[in-house]
Design an enzyme around this catalytic site. Structure first.
Site, PDB file in Angstrom:
ATOM      1  N   ASP A  82       0.880  -1.086  -0.039  1.00  0.00           N
ATOM      2  CA  ASP A  82      -0.013  -0.095  -0.118  1.00  0.00           C
ATOM      3  C   ASP A  82       0.961   1.256   0.133  1.00  0.00           C
ATOM      4  OD1 ASP A  82      -2.281   1.561   0.220  1.00  0.00           O
ATOM      5  OD2 ASP A  82      -2.367   1.404   2.399  1.00  0.00           O
ATOM      6  N   THR A 233      -7.964   2.771   9.363  1.00  0.00           N
ATOM      7  CA  THR A 233      -8.485   3.520  10.633  1.00  0.00           C
ATOM      8  C   THR A 233      -9.476   2.743  11.269  1.00  0.00           C
ATOM      9  OG1 THR A 233      -7.571   5.586   9.572  1.00  0.00           O
ATOM     10  CG2 THR A 233      -9.010   5.853  11.570  1.00  0.00           C
TER      11      THR A 233
HETATM   12  O1  G3H Z   1      -4.279   3.051   1.936  1.00  0.00           O
HETATM   13  C1  G3H Z   1      -5.081   2.859   2.961  1.00  0.00           C
HETATM   14  C2  G3H Z   1      -6.349   3.582   3.029  1.00  0.00           C
HETATM   15  O2  G3H Z   1      -6.504   4.455   2.183  1.00  0.00           O
HETATM   16  C3  G3H Z   1      -6.953   3.670   4.319  1.00  0.00           C
HETATM   17  O3  G3H Z   1      -7.447   4.696   4.783  1.00  0.00           O
HETATM   18  O4  G3H Z   1      -7.213   4.626   7.092  1.00  0.00           O
HETATM   19  O5  G3H Z   1      -8.582   6.324   6.172  1.00  0.00           O
HETATM   20  O6  G3H Z   1      -9.139   3.948   6.100  1.00  0.00           O
HETATM   21  P1  G3H Z   1      -8.283   5.063   6.327  1.00  0.00           P
HETATM   22 ZN    ZN Z   2      -4.551   5.237   1.213  1.00  0.00          ZN
END
Ligand code: G3H
Ligand code: ZN
Length: 284
Positions: A82, A233
């Site tokens: 990621d 998150t």
């Molecule tokens: O790349 C990971 C995500 O975009 C997670 O985003 O933590 O706001 O869910 P988030």
């Molecule tokens: Zn992201």
């Protein structure tokens, strides 16, 4: 590792109009909670690690844990980097056995983003690994990636068409109003922009920063061409809220299994809910 290229998972989702979770793992309990939920839901899955999570867990532990988790998996699972910061990091993950990588050069000018993404695509595709890239910039913080709200930029539909054609990426992350981390207000998604990008490209689109976006908005995004939804998150909060509750009820608790186990269960419950919203239940 018993992994599937992400492109295979997402192309099916694209044809059948649902989205697959791009769920971040931060430790063993995340991995176990997520894989158990996906197995029980018969849902395809994209497990992903940020570079920060790789540092925290240790790359050999990531590989070992995912190997154990997928050995007897009966659902398609991809392991994805990621927000990869560059060519070298992407190559490192490919050598480790990842079946997919993201190159995030979204902070660079358009031509530079294309050059970096195309370079990763050329190398990754030669060994059957899928590639996600990003165009436009999300605000907020995701581990090593922090973008001031003032610097966040929405994806331009015509640029998306050119970007996809010139890079050959398998999936495109777009910026339509979501942000990484905890939202300070209610996120407002630009669905018109999403519709236009979806009409002009036929590539699986990726929604980052999905934690805190209402279930209805996530469903609407999926109906309009989003095939991968990234969540981190939300699961961190589920885990931590459950652990805090246990500490509040029993401040004397000392055995980590007695709070990490319920934390893992909380992640599993949340993942199952997300899978229902994304429409990937029973799509394995
Ligand atoms: O790349 C990971 C995500 O975009 C997670 O985003 O933590 O706001 O869910 P988030
Ligand atoms: Zn992201």
């Amino acid at each position: 590792m018993n992994l599937t290229p992400m492109a295979e998972i997402l192309n099916k989702a694209n044809k059948e109009n649902y989205a697959v979770g791009g769920f971040n793992i931060n430790n063993l309990e995340f991995l176990q909670g997520i894989i158990e939920a996906a197995e029980e839901s018969r849902a395809p899955l994209i497990l992903q690690t940020s570079e920060g999570a790789m540092r925290y867990i240790g790359k050999d532990y990531v590989v070992g844990m995912v190997e154990a988790a997928t050995k007897n998996a009966s659902i398609p699972v991809a392991l994805h980097l990621d927000h990869g910061s560059g060519f070298e990091k992407a190559m490192e993950c490919i050598r480790l056995g990842y079946s997919s990588v993201m190159i995030d050069a979204s902070h660079d000018p358009f031509e530079e983003n294309i050059a970096q993404s195309a370079k990763v695509v050329e190398a990754a595709h030669s060994v059957g690994v899928s590639v996600e890239a990003e165009l436009g910039q999300l605000g907020g913080t995701e581990d090593d990636v922090t973008v001031d709200e003032a610097d966040a930029t929405y994806t331009r539909p015509d640029e998306a068409v050119e970007f996809v054609a010139r890079t050959g990426v398998d999936a495109l992350a777009i910026a339509i109003g979501t942000a990484h981390g905890v939202y300070s207000g209610e996120p407002e998604l630009d669905f018109e922009r999403l519709e236009e990008i979806n009409e002009k490209t036929d590539i699986p689109l990726v929604l980052h920063g999905a934690s805190g976006v209402s279930d209805d908005d996530v469903r609407r995004a999926v109906q309009n061409g989003i095939n991968k939804v990234n969540v981190n998150t939300d699961f961190q909060q589920a885990f931590t809220d459950r652990v805090k509750k246990i500490f509040a009820e029993d401040p004397e608790i000392y055995d980590p299994r007695k709070y990490c186990g319920p934390g893992r269960e909380a992640i599993k419950e949340r993942v199952k809910e997300k899978i229902e919203i994304l429409g990937s239940k029973n799509k394995a």
